[in-house]
Design a protein around this motif. Structure first.
Motif, mmCIF file in Angstrom:
data_model
loop_
_atom_site.group_PDB
_atom_site.id
_atom_site.type_symbol
_atom_site.label_atom_id
_atom_site.label_comp_id
_atom_site.label_asym_id
_atom_site.label_seq_id
_atom_site.Cartn_x
_atom_site.Cartn_y
_atom_site.Cartn_z
ATOM 1 N N PRO A 38 35.277 -0.013 113.564
ATOM 2 C CA PRO A 38 35.564 -0.274 114.986
ATOM 3 C C PRO A 38 35.203 1.066 115.757
ATOM 4 C CG PRO A 38 37.104 -1.503 113.824
ATOM 5 C CD PRO A 38 36.373 -0.600 112.925
ATOM 6 N N THR A 39 35.739 2.196 115.347
ATOM 7 C CA THR A 39 35.412 3.462 116.188
ATOM 8 C C THR A 39 33.999 3.921 115.930
ATOM 9 O OG1 THR A 39 37.747 4.060 115.513
ATOM 10 C CG2 THR A 39 36.102 5.958 116.173
ATOM 11 N N ASP A 40 33.212 3.615 114.782
ATOM 12 C CA ASP A 40 31.802 4.073 114.476
ATOM 13 C C ASP A 40 31.264 3.127 115.436
ATOM 14 O OD1 ASP A 40 33.083 5.620 112.417
ATOM 15 O OD2 ASP A 40 31.683 4.449 110.851
ATOM 16 N N TRP A 41 31.364 2.053 115.749
ATOM 17 C CA TRP A 41 30.843 1.056 116.749
ATOM 18 C C TRP A 41 30.807 1.495 118.045
ATOM 19 C CZ3 TRP A 41 27.458 -2.120 118.429
ATOM 20 C CH2 TRP A 41 27.496 -2.877 119.464
ATOM 21 N N THR A 42 32.020 1.942 118.341
ATOM 22 C CA THR A 42 32.159 2.383 119.827
ATOM 23 C C THR A 42 31.445 3.483 119.897
ATOM 24 O OG1 THR A 42 34.390 1.338 119.902
ATOM 25 C CG2 THR A 42 33.830 2.992 121.425
ATOM 26 N N ALA A 43 31.562 4.586 118.970
ATOM 27 C CA ALA A 43 30.797 5.820 119.043
ATOM 28 C C ALA A 43 29.424 5.375 119.241
ATOM 29 C CB ALA A 43 31.077 6.694 117.806
ATOM 30 N N LEU A 44 28.782 4.573 118.380
ATOM 31 C CA LEU A 44 27.484 4.291 118.522
ATOM 32 C C LEU A 44 26.844 3.745 119.836
ATOM 33 C CD1 LEU A 44 24.853 4.355 116.710
ATOM 34 C CD2 LEU A 44 25.333 2.075 115.874
ATOM 35 N N VAL A 45 27.735 2.924 120.314
ATOM 36 C CA VAL A 45 27.665 2.342 121.761
ATOM 37 C C VAL A 45 27.511 3.377 122.813
ATOM 38 C CG1 VAL A 45 28.516 0.788 123.669
ATOM 39 C CG2 VAL A 45 28.351 0.152 121.412
ATOM 40 N N HIS A 46 28.439 4.414 122.584
ATOM 41 C CA HIS A 46 28.444 5.760 123.818
ATOM 42 C C HIS A 46 27.254 6.476 123.538
ATOM 43 C CE1 HIS A 46 32.441 5.208 125.418
ATOM 44 N NE2 HIS A 46 33.106 5.212 124.245
ATOM 45 N N GLN A 49 24.060 4.573 124.798
ATOM 46 C CA GLN A 49 24.213 4.468 126.424
ATOM 47 C C GLN A 49 23.552 6.017 126.856
ATOM 48 O OE1 GLN A 49 24.369 1.617 128.200
ATOM 49 N NE2 GLN A 49 23.516 3.040 129.731
ATOM 50 N N ALA A 50 24.254 6.880 126.405
ATOM 51 C CA ALA A 50 24.020 8.462 126.669
ATOM 52 C C ALA A 50 22.731 8.777 126.631
ATOM 53 C CB ALA A 50 25.064 9.585 126.193
ATOM 54 N N ASP A 51 22.193 8.303 125.513
ATOM 55 C CA ASP A 51 20.649 8.640 125.297
ATOM 56 C C ASP A 51 19.646 7.985 125.951
ATOM 57 O OD1 ASP A 51 18.662 10.007 123.338
ATOM 58 O OD2 ASP A 51 18.761 8.537 121.933
ATOM 59 N N ARG A 52 20.111 6.563 126.377
ATOM 60 C CA ARG A 52 19.440 5.822 127.044
ATOM 61 C C ARG A 52 19.344 6.225 128.736
ATOM 62 N NH1 ARG A 52 20.938 -0.491 127.737
ATOM 63 N NH2 ARG A 52 20.383 -0.334 125.515
ATOM 64 N N PRO A 59 28.728 16.107 120.266
ATOM 65 C CA PRO A 59 29.875 15.810 119.346
ATOM 66 C C PRO A 59 31.249 15.946 120.277
ATOM 67 C CG PRO A 59 28.320 16.706 117.935
ATOM 68 C CD PRO A 59 27.954 17.163 119.415
ATOM 69 N N GLY A 60 31.679 16.939 120.769
ATOM 70 C CA GLY A 60 32.761 17.294 121.571
ATOM 71 C C GLY A 60 32.718 16.379 122.883
ATOM 72 N N ALA A 61 31.816 15.790 123.337
ATOM 73 C CA ALA A 61 31.963 14.790 124.613
ATOM 74 C C ALA A 61 31.957 13.473 123.579
ATOM 75 C CB ALA A 61 30.589 14.912 125.274
ATOM 76 N N LEU A 62 31.667 13.270 122.655
ATOM 77 C CA LEU A 62 31.874 11.876 122.025
ATOM 78 C C LEU A 62 33.497 11.734 121.683
ATOM 79 C CD1 LEU A 62 30.891 9.213 120.844
ATOM 80 C CD2 LEU A 62 30.383 10.502 118.766
ATOM 81 N N ALA A 63 33.829 13.060 121.333
ATOM 82 C CA ALA A 63 35.440 12.992 120.703
ATOM 83 C C ALA A 63 36.186 12.566 122.109
ATOM 84 C CB ALA A 63 35.697 14.368 120.208
ATOM 85 N N ARG A 97 24.031 24.419 120.218
ATOM 86 C CA ARG A 97 24.374 23.055 121.100
ATOM 87 C C ARG A 97 23.706 21.966 120.192
ATOM 88 N NH1 ARG A 97 26.244 20.737 126.536
ATOM 89 N NH2 ARG A 97 27.176 22.717 126.593
ATOM 90 N N VAL A 98 24.302 20.936 119.882
ATOM 91 C CA VAL A 98 23.796 19.667 119.079
ATOM 92 C C VAL A 98 23.881 18.387 120.077
ATOM 93 C CG1 VAL A 98 24.118 18.221 117.279
ATOM 94 C CG2 VAL A 98 24.447 20.703 116.834
ATOM 95 N N HIS A 99 22.921 17.660 120.226
ATOM 96 C CA HIS A 99 22.891 16.463 120.903
ATOM 97 C C HIS A 99 23.010 15.261 120.026
ATOM 98 C CE1 HIS A 99 22.577 18.427 124.785
ATOM 99 N NE2 HIS A 99 21.469 18.972 124.398
ATOM 100 N N LEU A 100 23.526 14.314 120.277
ATOM 101 C CA LEU A 100 23.607 12.946 119.312
ATOM 102 C C LEU A 100 22.568 12.001 119.902
ATOM 103 C CD1 LEU A 100 27.426 12.647 119.111
ATOM 104 C CD2 LEU A 100 25.726 14.102 117.620
#
Length: 156
Positions: A38-46, A49-52, A59-63, A97-100
């Motif tokens: 479930p956390t992976d799913w939530t992360a994937l949605v975030h 949406q951010a990419d879109r 990774p820090g913002a995702l955390a 800096r790394v972007h997801l």
């Protein structure tokens, strides 16, 4: 306030609750069907949406969005990257800096799974005028902000 208006407002609240529950259930069904935590799913949605939105997450913002430590977020990102759901991309201006990024593999899986809902959503919205859609959008945006405020007030 009249009884009819009170009932209509109660019905709206019930409908918002129902859509939230069904949205959660649908997300869970996607997660289960693709063996995602479930956390992976939530992360994937975030990340999606951010990419879109044109503002990819670090990774820090995702955390922060997930409410987990940076180490836990790294584990989530590692799992999603290994499964082909997202990719790490170095910032061209600051190589540290790394972007997801939401991967094409994930986009295809989501398209297959959520495509029927997208088509049904289009059928629901097609007969609505622009003013109606704008009103629905204002309502949903306001309710989303109210829910976020309530969550934050609860300390979550």
């Amino acid at each position: 306030m009249t009884t009819d208006r009170q009932q209509l407002r109660a019905d709206v609240v019930d409908a918002v609750r129902a859509i939230a529950l069904e949205s959660d259930r649908l997300g869970q069904a996607f997660a289960v069907s693709h063996d995602l935590h479930p956390t992976d799913w939530t992360a994937l949605v975030h990340v999606m949406q951010a990419d879109r939105d044109g503002h990819p997450l670090t990774p820090g913002a995702l955390a922060g969005l997930l409410g987990v430590s940076s180490g836990s977020a790294t584990a989530v990102v590692d799992r999603l990257e290994a499964r082909g759901h997202l990719a790490r991309e170095r910032d061209t201006g600051d190589r540290r800096r790394v972007h997801l990024r939401y991967a094409e593999t994930a986009r295809a899986l989501a398209g297959d799974f959520f495509g029927p809902l997208g088509r049904q959503s289009a059928q629901i919205m097609d007969p609505m005028g622009d003013d109606d859609l704008a009103m629905v959008l204002r309502f949903l945006d306001a309710m989303t902000r109210a829910m976020a405020d309530a969550r934050q007030s609860a300390g979550a």
